[in-house]
Design an enzyme around this catalytic site. Structure first.
Site, PDB file in Angstrom:
ATOM      1  CB  CYS A  85       1.797   1.980   3.586  1.00  0.00           C
ATOM      2  SG  CYS A  85       1.581   0.397   3.573  1.00  0.00           S
ATOM      3  CG  HIS A 186      -3.011   1.801   5.473  1.00  0.00           C
ATOM      4  ND1 HIS A 186      -2.857   2.323   4.182  1.00  0.00           N
ATOM      5  CD2 HIS A 186      -2.644   0.509   5.581  1.00  0.00           C
ATOM      6  CE1 HIS A 186      -2.168   1.274   3.454  1.00  0.00           C
ATOM      7  NE2 HIS A 186      -1.763   0.211   4.096  1.00  0.00           N
ATOM      8  CD  GLU A 188      -5.101   5.077   4.414  1.00  0.00           C
ATOM      9  OE1 GLU A 188      -4.831   4.173   3.711  1.00  0.00           O
ATOM     10  OE2 GLU A 188      -4.393   5.401   5.252  1.00  0.00           O
TER      11      GLU A 188
END
Length: 206
Positions: A85, A186, A188
């Site tokens: 990001c 992202h 995650e």
């Protein structure tokens, strides 16, 4: 001896989510660190980032010798590097959010506001979207990932574009050169797709 992965802590990332995702992807030794000496000795480096370009750049530079340690280990030492990001955006020469702020300058380009070309397009670009890799891209596979950003990376050299996505027009989803990869999305938050990317990064030998 398990590789040491340095997850850089400069007050500007959802560190624990990223650390947990890296462990789920197979990382055995994830070290959250704001110590330049740990970064200098790491086998792999991950730079997360959430918030404005300026706040993240200022936070990184506020840690004495951190930028120099990262450059020494990544640009000179060749350690695999992943920016996430705003951590990816910081690879650029500069960002224009809240005025012009210098980036790391590791991949030439500028981080600009996403232009609203269609009134139906919402800014920020938020949610799941397709990731379309470039033919030469390391690590990046086709799939869907989770995005949340209002600014986007515009590289000077198209060869550094590793993947694109479409949000009222093409946006760079990933950049890469040599032993550096940055993703706008992202991992995650991207479930199986994100974990597969992180697992590929952990095995990557550029």
């Amino acid at each position: 001896m398990a590789e040491v992965l340095a997850l850089v802590d400069y007050g500007a990332g959802n560190l624990h989510s990223v650390a947990n995702a890296l462990k789920a992807a197979g990382a055995e030794n994830v070290t959250l660190t704001s110590d330049p000496e740990v970064v200098r000795a790491a086998d792999r480096i991950v730079l997360p980032g959430v918030g404005s370009f300026r706040a993240c750049a200022d936070g990184l530079r506020a840690i004495p010798h951190m930028v120099e340690a990262m450059a020494e280990r990544v640009l000179v030492g060749g350690a695999p590097f992943l920016g996430i990001c705003v951590g990816m955006q910081l690879l650029a020469d500069r960002g224009v959010e809240h005025g012009i702020t210098p980036g790391l300058g590791w991949i030439g380009g500028e981080v600009r506001l996403i232009e609203r070309t269609d009134p139906a397009i919402k800014i920020p670009h938020m949610g799941w979207n397709d990731v379309i890799p470039a033919p030469h891209a390391p690590l990046i596979e086709a799939g869907e990932a989770y995005f949340l950003h209002s600014y986007h990376f515009v590289p000077e050299d198209g060869h550094h574009v590793a993947a694109m996505t479409d949000h009222g027009g093409g946006l760079v989803a990933a950049v890469a050169r040599d032993n550096l990869v940055g993703v706008q999305f992202h991992p995650e938050k991207s479930q199986a797709y994100g974990l597969a990317l992180l697992a590929a990064f952990l095995e990557w030998k550029p």
